[in-house]
Design a protein around this motif. Structure first.
Motif, PDB file in Angstrom:
ATOM      1  N   TRP A 158      -8.915 -16.539  12.274  1.00  8.75           N
ATOM      2  CA  TRP A 158      -9.049 -17.427  11.091  1.00  8.75           C
ATOM      3  C   TRP A 158      -8.243 -16.859  10.023  1.00  8.75           C
ATOM      4  O   TRP A 158      -8.039 -17.646   8.995  1.00  8.75           O
ATOM      5  CB  TRP A 158     -10.345 -17.602  10.730  1.00  8.75           C
ATOM      6  N   ASN A 159      -7.861 -15.698   9.891  1.00 12.44           N
ATOM      7  CA  ASN A 159      -7.006 -15.115   8.988  1.00 12.44           C
ATOM      8  C   ASN A 159      -5.774 -16.140   8.583  1.00 12.44           C
ATOM      9  O   ASN A 159      -5.007 -16.364   9.647  1.00 12.44           O
ATOM     10  CB  ASN A 159      -6.667 -13.624   9.104  1.00 12.44           C
ATOM     11  N   ASP A 160      -5.599 -16.511   7.309  1.00 14.80           N
ATOM     12  CA  ASP A 160      -4.505 -17.283   6.863  1.00 14.80           C
ATOM     13  C   ASP A 160      -4.421 -18.413   7.962  1.00 14.80           C
ATOM     14  O   ASP A 160      -3.053 -18.867   7.897  1.00 14.80           O
ATOM     15  CB  ASP A 160      -3.034 -16.415   7.144  1.00 14.80           C
ATOM     16  N   GLN A 161      -5.415 -19.197   8.028  1.00 16.03           N
ATOM     17  CA  GLN A 161      -5.536 -20.469   8.811  1.00 16.03           C
ATOM     18  C   GLN A 161      -6.232 -21.666   8.227  1.00 16.03           C
ATOM     19  O   GLN A 161      -5.928 -22.709   8.868  1.00 16.03           O
ATOM     20  CB  GLN A 161      -6.002 -20.080  10.207  1.00 16.03           C
ATOM     21  N   ILE A 162      -6.959 -21.426   7.260  1.00 16.95           N
ATOM     22  CA  ILE A 162      -7.797 -22.582   6.598  1.00 16.95           C
ATOM     23  C   ILE A 162      -6.978 -23.379   5.901  1.00 16.95           C
ATOM     24  O   ILE A 162      -6.395 -22.956   4.837  1.00 16.95           O
ATOM     25  CB  ILE A 162      -9.026 -21.592   5.944  1.00 16.95           C
ATOM     26  N   SER A 163      -7.365 -24.927   6.106  1.00 13.07           N
ATOM     27  CA  SER A 163      -6.491 -25.709   5.142  1.00 13.07           C
ATOM     28  C   SER A 163      -7.535 -26.956   4.637  1.00 13.07           C
ATOM     29  O   SER A 163      -6.949 -27.405   3.501  1.00 13.07           O
ATOM     30  CB  SER A 163      -5.548 -26.570   6.100  1.00 13.07           C
ATOM     31  N   SER A 164      -8.829 -26.941   5.159  1.00 13.57           N
ATOM     32  CA  SER A 164      -9.607 -27.929   4.472  1.00 13.57           C
ATOM     33  C   SER A 164     -10.951 -27.205   4.738  1.00 13.57           C
ATOM     34  O   SER A 164     -11.396 -26.396   5.713  1.00 13.57           O
ATOM     35  CB  SER A 164      -9.472 -29.115   5.162  1.00 13.57           C
ATOM     36  N   VAL A 165     -11.901 -27.582   3.740  1.00 13.16           N
ATOM     37  CA  VAL A 165     -13.124 -26.870   3.682  1.00 13.16           C
ATOM     38  C   VAL A 165     -14.370 -27.916   3.299  1.00 13.16           C
ATOM     39  O   VAL A 165     -14.308 -28.992   2.665  1.00 13.16           O
ATOM     40  CB  VAL A 165     -13.297 -25.576   2.864  1.00 13.16           C
ATOM     41  N   LYS A 166     -15.672 -27.569   3.559  1.00 14.10           N
ATOM     42  CA  LYS A 166     -16.711 -28.289   3.148  1.00 14.10           C
ATOM     43  C   LYS A 166     -17.814 -27.031   2.840  1.00 14.10           C
ATOM     44  O   LYS A 166     -17.966 -26.363   3.746  1.00 14.10           O
ATOM     45  CB  LYS A 166     -17.262 -29.037   4.181  1.00 14.10           C
ATOM     46  N   CYS A 167     -18.506 -27.099   1.375  1.00 12.81           N
ATOM     47  CA  CYS A 167     -19.328 -26.160   1.231  1.00 12.81           C
ATOM     48  C   CYS A 167     -20.790 -26.844   1.224  1.00 12.81           C
ATOM     49  O   CYS A 167     -20.875 -27.958   0.459  1.00 12.81           O
ATOM     50  CB  CYS A 167     -19.236 -25.844  -0.100  1.00 12.81           C
ATOM     51  N   LEU A 168     -21.543 -26.661   2.074  1.00 10.13           N
ATOM     52  CA  LEU A 168     -22.804 -27.466   2.660  1.00 10.13           C
ATOM     53  C   LEU A 168     -24.021 -26.709   2.252  1.00 10.13           C
ATOM     54  O   LEU A 168     -24.229 -25.731   2.746  1.00 10.13           O
ATOM     55  CB  LEU A 168     -22.690 -27.916   4.003  1.00 10.13           C
ATOM     56  N   CYS A 169     -24.736 -27.342   1.425  1.00 14.57           N
ATOM     57  CA  CYS A 169     -26.028 -26.332   0.917  1.00 14.57           C
ATOM     58  C   CYS A 169     -27.352 -27.208   1.156  1.00 14.57           C
ATOM     59  O   CYS A 169     -27.200 -28.336   0.870  1.00 14.57           O
ATOM     60  CB  CYS A 169     -25.908 -25.968  -0.648  1.00 14.57           C
ATOM     61  N   LYS A 170     -28.313 -26.598   1.239  1.00 14.10           N
ATOM     62  CA  LYS A 170     -29.679 -27.295   1.448  1.00 14.10           C
ATOM     63  C   LYS A 170     -29.959 -27.665  -0.019  1.00 14.10           C
ATOM     64  O   LYS A 170     -29.968 -27.188  -0.770  1.00 14.10           O
ATOM     65  CB  LYS A 170     -30.739 -26.610   2.159  1.00 14.10           C
TER      66      LYS A 170
ATOM     67  N   GLY B 125     -21.776 -28.902  -2.062  1.00 14.42           N
ATOM     68  CA  GLY B 125     -21.331 -30.251  -2.016  1.00 14.42           C
ATOM     69  C   GLY B 125     -19.928 -30.995  -1.883  1.00 14.42           C
ATOM     70  O   GLY B 125     -19.659 -31.966  -1.658  1.00 14.42           O
ATOM     71  N   ALA B 126     -19.002 -30.019  -2.335  1.00  9.18           N
ATOM     72  CA  ALA B 126     -17.727 -30.257  -2.241  1.00  9.18           C
ATOM     73  C   ALA B 126     -17.023 -30.236  -0.722  1.00  9.18           C
ATOM     74  O   ALA B 126     -17.429 -29.776  -0.053  1.00  9.18           O
ATOM     75  CB  ALA B 126     -16.802 -29.074  -2.954  1.00  9.18           C
ATOM     76  N   ILE B 127     -16.395 -31.388  -0.738  1.00 13.40           N
ATOM     77  CA  ILE B 127     -15.684 -31.700   0.662  1.00 13.40           C
ATOM     78  C   ILE B 127     -14.065 -31.673   0.226  1.00 13.40           C
ATOM     79  O   ILE B 127     -13.688 -32.732  -0.362  1.00 13.40           O
ATOM     80  CB  ILE B 127     -16.034 -33.185   1.203  1.00 13.40           C
ATOM     81  N   ILE B 128     -13.424 -30.993   0.600  1.00 12.29           N
ATOM     82  CA  ILE B 128     -12.085 -30.792   0.307  1.00 12.29           C
ATOM     83  C   ILE B 128     -11.116 -31.017   1.355  1.00 12.29           C
ATOM     84  O   ILE B 128     -11.006 -30.152   2.210  1.00 12.29           O
ATOM     85  CB  ILE B 128     -11.830 -29.567  -0.428  1.00 12.29           C
ATOM     86  N   THR B 129     -10.499 -32.172   1.533  1.00 10.41           N
ATOM     87  CA  THR B 129      -9.483 -32.376   2.698  1.00 10.41           C
ATOM     88  C   THR B 129      -8.206 -31.699   2.698  1.00 10.41           C
ATOM     89  O   THR B 129      -7.599 -31.599   3.949  1.00 10.41           O
ATOM     90  CB  THR B 129      -8.940 -33.780   2.394  1.00 10.41           C
ATOM     91  N   PHE B 130      -7.745 -30.885   1.766  1.00  6.04           N
ATOM     92  CA  PHE B 130      -6.624 -29.901   1.496  1.00  6.04           C
ATOM     93  C   PHE B 130      -6.703 -28.998   0.219  1.00  6.04           C
ATOM     94  O   PHE B 130      -7.035 -29.630  -0.765  1.00  6.04           O
ATOM     95  CB  PHE B 130      -5.294 -30.907   1.350  1.00  6.04           C
ATOM     96  N   ILE B 131      -6.959 -27.985   0.735  1.00  2.34           N
ATOM     97  CA  ILE B 131      -7.043 -26.717  -0.436  1.00  2.34           C
ATOM     98  C   ILE B 131      -6.040 -26.478  -1.289  1.00  2.34           C
ATOM     99  O   ILE B 131      -5.848 -26.155  -2.199  1.00  2.34           O
ATOM    100  CB  ILE B 131      -7.624 -25.669   0.335  1.00  2.34           C
ATOM    101  N   GLY B 132      -4.583 -27.197  -0.988  1.00  2.00           N
ATOM    102  CA  GLY B 132      -3.440 -27.042  -1.810  1.00  2.00           C
ATOM    103  C   GLY B 132      -2.908 -25.774  -1.697  1.00  2.00           C
ATOM    104  O   GLY B 132      -3.276 -24.795  -0.977  1.00  2.00           O
TER     105      GLY B 132
END
Length: 105
Positions: free
Chosen positions: A93-105, A41-48
């Protein structure tokens, strides 16, 4: 080290349930190096920092998907990683990720 992201949920029960489910991102391929937990359920606009543009492998629990974005605030290219162990996110995608969403049922 493990980075942990907490998200506010509408009820204590849903919060507790989500703490048992987390997508995992690793600094290096084959799940090596530090681990970053992104709870269901986490929605992270910037992983820091130091995580921005550093993720190389990912584990996604059953029933979930990890939606990743190239830039902060869900901008740029995006990709969805299905449940399972992804020992390398791939050259694109290696060393490219800046924001994420973990979406679960």
């Amino acid at each position: 080290r493990i980075a942990i992201i907490f998200v506010l949920f509408s009820s204590v029960n849903s919060y507790a349930a989500n703490l048992n489910t987390a997508c995992q991102m690793f600094l290096h391929s084959n799940f090596r190096g530090d681990k970053y937990l992104v709870y269901a359920g986490a929605i992270i606009t910037f992983i820091g920092r130091p995580w921005n543009d550093q993720v190389s492998s990912i584990k996604v629990p059953s029933g979930c998907q990890l939606q990743v974005y190239q830039h902060i605030n869900f901008k740029g290219y995006d990709k969805s990683f299905a449940s399972g162990s992804h020992k390398y996110v791939g050259d694109a995608w290696n060393d490219q990720i800046s924001s994420v969403k973990c979406l679960c049922k």
